[in-house]
Design a protein around this motif. Sequence first.
Motif, PDB file in Angstrom:
ATOM      1  N   VAL A 146       9.426  -1.138  18.166  1.00 57.26           N
ATOM      2  CA  VAL A 146       8.441  -0.260  17.507  1.00 57.26           C
ATOM      3  C   VAL A 146       7.818  -0.982  16.320  1.00 57.26           C
ATOM      4  CG1 VAL A 146       8.153   1.839  16.124  1.00 57.26           C
ATOM      5  CG2 VAL A 146       9.529   1.902  18.191  1.00 57.26           C
ATOM      6  N   LYS A 147       8.658  -1.601  15.524  1.00 52.55           N
ATOM      7  CA  LYS A 147       8.170  -2.270  14.307  1.00 52.55           C
ATOM      8  C   LYS A 147       7.422  -3.565  14.621  1.00 52.55           C
ATOM      9  CE  LYS A 147      12.342  -1.983  12.563  1.00 52.55           C
ATOM     10  NZ  LYS A 147      13.497  -2.110  11.622  1.00 52.55           N
ATOM     11  N   ALA A 148       7.661  -4.114  15.814  1.00 49.14           N
ATOM     12  CA  ALA A 148       6.976  -5.355  16.188  1.00 49.14           C
ATOM     13  C   ALA A 148       5.611  -5.107  16.807  1.00 49.14           C
ATOM     14  CB  ALA A 148       7.843  -6.162  17.154  1.00 49.14           C
TER      15      ALA A 148
ATOM     16  N   PHE B 275      -6.465  -2.758  18.614  1.00 49.41           N
ATOM     17  CA  PHE B 275      -6.598  -1.708  17.611  1.00 49.41           C
ATOM     18  C   PHE B 275      -5.427  -0.734  17.736  1.00 49.41           C
ATOM     19  CE2 PHE B 275      -8.111   2.363  15.962  1.00 49.41           C
ATOM     20  CZ  PHE B 275      -8.625   1.988  14.735  1.00 49.41           C
ATOM     21  N   ASP B 276      -4.393  -0.953  16.928  1.00 52.35           N
ATOM     22  CA  ASP B 276      -3.253  -0.050  16.903  1.00 52.35           C
ATOM     23  C   ASP B 276      -3.221   0.654  15.550  1.00 52.35           C
ATOM     24  OD1 ASP B 276      -2.568  -2.285  15.357  1.00 52.35           O
ATOM     25  OD2 ASP B 276      -0.433  -1.977  15.731  1.00 52.35           O
ATOM     26  N   MET B 277      -2.109   1.269  15.209  1.00 46.29           N
ATOM     27  CA  MET B 277      -2.037   2.008  13.947  1.00 46.29           C
ATOM     28  C   MET B 277      -2.176   1.087  12.739  1.00 46.29           C
ATOM     29  SD  MET B 277       0.684   5.118  14.365  1.00 46.29           S
ATOM     30  CE  MET B 277       2.120   4.055  14.482  1.00 46.29           C
ATOM     31  N   TYR B 278      -1.567  -0.098  12.823  1.00 46.13           N
ATOM     32  CA  TYR B 278      -1.668  -1.027  11.697  1.00 46.13           C
ATOM     33  C   TYR B 278      -3.113  -1.480  11.504  1.00 46.13           C
ATOM     34  CZ  TYR B 278      -1.105  -5.209   8.850  1.00 46.13           C
ATOM     35  OH  TYR B 278      -1.232  -6.158   7.865  1.00 46.13           O
ATOM     36  N   SER B 279      -3.793  -1.775  12.601  1.00 49.55           N
ATOM     37  CA  SER B 279      -5.200  -2.176  12.508  1.00 49.55           C
ATOM     38  C   SER B 279      -6.046  -1.053  11.939  1.00 49.55           C
ATOM     39  CB  SER B 279      -5.726  -2.577  13.889  1.00 49.55           C
ATOM     40  OG  SER B 279      -5.025  -3.682  14.405  1.00 49.55           O
ATOM     41  N   ALA B 280      -5.751   0.190  12.347  1.00 46.56           N
ATOM     42  CA  ALA B 280      -6.478   1.348  11.822  1.00 46.56           C
ATOM     43  C   ALA B 280      -6.272   1.461  10.313  1.00 46.56           C
ATOM     44  CB  ALA B 280      -6.014   2.618  12.521  1.00 46.56           C
ATOM     45  N   ALA B 281      -5.035   1.207   9.867  1.00 47.57           N
ATOM     46  CA  ALA B 281      -4.730   1.291   8.430  1.00 47.57           C
ATOM     47  C   ALA B 281      -5.464   0.213   7.638  1.00 47.57           C
ATOM     48  CB  ALA B 281      -3.226   1.167   8.210  1.00 47.57           C
TER      49      ALA B 281
ATOM     50  N   TYR C  43      -7.456   2.814  -1.877  1.00 46.98           N
ATOM     51  CA  TYR C  43      -6.403   3.723  -1.430  1.00 46.98           C
ATOM     52  C   TYR C  43      -5.359   3.004  -0.581  1.00 46.98           C
ATOM     53  CZ  TYR C  43     -10.027   7.046  -2.756  1.00 46.98           C
ATOM     54  OH  TYR C  43     -10.985   7.747  -3.451  1.00 46.98           O
ATOM     55  N   GLN C  44      -5.269   1.704  -0.768  1.00 49.41           N
ATOM     56  CA  GLN C  44      -4.417   0.891   0.096  1.00 49.41           C
ATOM     57  C   GLN C  44      -2.960   1.342   0.074  1.00 49.41           C
ATOM     58  OE1 GLN C  44      -3.725  -3.379  -0.862  1.00 49.41           O
ATOM     59  NE2 GLN C  44      -4.639  -3.760   1.156  1.00 49.41           N
ATOM     60  N   LEU C  45      -2.405   1.576  -1.106  1.00 47.29           N
ATOM     61  CA  LEU C  45      -0.997   1.954  -1.209  1.00 47.29           C
ATOM     62  C   LEU C  45      -0.736   3.268  -0.474  1.00 47.29           C
ATOM     63  CD1 LEU C  45       1.844   1.585  -2.281  1.00 47.29           C
ATOM     64  CD2 LEU C  45       1.139   2.717  -4.416  1.00 47.29           C
ATOM     65  N   GLY C  46      -1.569   4.261  -0.714  1.00 41.38           N
ATOM     66  CA  GLY C  46      -1.389   5.545  -0.053  1.00 41.38           C
ATOM     67  C   GLY C  46      -1.490   5.435   1.456  1.00 41.38           C
ATOM     68  N   ILE C  47      -2.442   4.629   1.933  1.00 43.52           N
ATOM     69  CA  ILE C  47      -2.633   4.456   3.376  1.00 43.52           C
ATOM     70  C   ILE C  47      -1.388   3.856   4.021  1.00 43.52           C
ATOM     71  CG2 ILE C  47      -3.920   3.151   5.125  1.00 43.52           C
ATOM     72  CD1 ILE C  47      -6.383   3.439   3.244  1.00 43.52           C
ATOM     73  N   PHE C  48      -0.836   2.820   3.394  1.00 41.45           N
ATOM     74  CA  PHE C  48       0.312   2.157   3.998  1.00 41.45           C
ATOM     75  C   PHE C  48       1.602   2.949   3.816  1.00 41.45           C
ATOM     76  CE2 PHE C  48      -2.613  -1.474   3.885  1.00 41.45           C
ATOM     77  CZ  PHE C  48      -2.474  -1.903   5.191  1.00 41.45           C
ATOM     78  N   VAL C  49       1.676   3.789   2.802  1.00 46.37           N
ATOM     79  CA  VAL C  49       2.820   4.694   2.679  1.00 46.37           C
ATOM     80  C   VAL C  49       2.808   5.697   3.829  1.00 46.37           C
ATOM     81  CG1 VAL C  49       3.797   6.594   1.327  1.00 46.37           C
ATOM     82  CG2 VAL C  49       3.155   4.467   0.188  1.00 46.37           C
ATOM     83  N   VAL C  50       1.631   6.245   4.118  1.00 43.11           N
ATOM     84  CA  VAL C  50       1.501   7.177   5.245  1.00 43.11           C
ATOM     85  C   VAL C  50       1.826   6.469   6.562  1.00 43.11           C
ATOM     86  CG1 VAL C  50      -0.075   8.646   6.550  1.00 43.11           C
ATOM     87  CG2 VAL C  50      -0.188   8.613   4.054  1.00 43.11           C
ATOM     88  N   LEU C  51       1.370   5.221   6.704  1.00 40.03           N
ATOM     89  CA  LEU C  51       1.666   4.448   7.918  1.00 40.03           C
ATOM     90  C   LEU C  51       3.171   4.267   8.077  1.00 40.03           C
ATOM     91  CD1 LEU C  51       0.709   2.745  10.339  1.00 40.03           C
ATOM     92  CD2 LEU C  51       0.577   0.780   8.778  1.00 40.03           C
ATOM     93  N   ALA C  52       3.849   3.957   6.972  1.00 42.61           N
ATOM     94  CA  ALA C  52       5.305   3.786   7.017  1.00 42.61           C
ATOM     95  C   ALA C  52       5.990   5.078   7.452  1.00 42.61           C
ATOM     96  CB  ALA C  52       5.820   3.345   5.650  1.00 42.61           C
ATOM     97  N   LEU C  53       5.479   6.209   6.978  1.00 43.76           N
ATOM     98  CA  LEU C  53       6.059   7.501   7.345  1.00 43.76           C
ATOM     99  C   LEU C  53       5.854   7.794   8.830  1.00 43.76           C
ATOM    100  CD1 LEU C  53       5.030   9.674   4.262  1.00 43.76           C
ATOM    101  CD2 LEU C  53       7.317   8.841   4.833  1.00 43.76           C
TER     102      LEU C  53
ATOM    103  N   VAL D   1      10.560   6.420  14.868  1.00 48.58           N
ATOM    104  CA  VAL D   1      11.947   5.949  14.951  1.00 48.58           C
ATOM    105  C   VAL D   1      12.913   7.128  15.010  1.00 48.58           C
ATOM    106  CG1 VAL D   1      13.777   4.756  13.670  1.00 48.58           C
ATOM    107  CG2 VAL D   1      11.516   3.724  13.855  1.00 48.58           C
ATOM    108  N   LEU D   2      12.658   8.181  14.234  1.00 51.31           N
ATOM    109  CA  LEU D   2      13.508   9.368  14.274  1.00 51.31           C
ATOM    110  C   LEU D   2      13.507  10.001  15.665  1.00 51.31           C
ATOM    111  CD1 LEU D   2      12.717  11.150  10.869  1.00 51.31           C
ATOM    112  CD2 LEU D   2      14.789   9.895  11.500  1.00 51.31           C
TER     113      LEU D   2
END
Length: 223
Positions: free
Chosen positions: A159-161, A171-177, A188-198, A204-205
């Motif tokens: 998943v993380k790879a 164009f996946d989620m990381y590319s969208a971010a 808004y870079q920090l907020g965007i990548f925090v949401v991506l991490a969530l 994963v959950l």
Amino acid sequence: MKLSRIVTTLLSGLPVTLTLLVFSFILASVIGLGIAWLSLRNNVACYSVARLYLGLVRGTPPLLMLLLAYYGLPKLFLLVGIDINDWSKLFFGIVGLSVGWSGYLSEAFRSAYLSVDKGQYEAALVVGMNSSDAFWRIIMPQTVFIALPNIENLVIGLVKATFLVYVIGLFDMYSAATDLSNQNQGVYQLGIFVVLALVYWIIVLVIEWAFRSIKKDYQYITG
């Protein structure tokens, strides 16, 4: 920037991420089973081929494996007169991730198989069970159950790879971010990548829940 816009933008790349995850895992499992079978055979040539493959695959970074698949496969196919340069980038992403993860899955399958007490197989033959039934009904169920924790960890790693496919233009989620961040000059870079991490965390959950359910059902069926 509204949270709803960030989430909507990121989720636009979710189908590609999930497609990569599912098909890469399936193909990697098929390849991994084949390599595990070769390494377990009482044959020097088969064992040598399996160990060579594992050494090359596990020694190559996933990012480099994706690049080799994207740039190398078209050249290999051209040698036999097949042009695949126009094929979907998703195909190359799946192949690159599958080959990269097949080595780890192979070792998970092999080690699980070797962990099963083979005396049970011999006992099954003694009581009249044929070799095929003994293998599929005695050895394989235990092998799968033993391998599940390692397979779960490898799926989570996969998943993380999946975000690595940005290097071949998928164009996946990381590319969208990253696109959304660039559109706003990184404000808004920090907020965007925090949401991506969530979002990745939620995926994963779900995987962890799925494997817990599989283990519980498996114990119920085999118990």
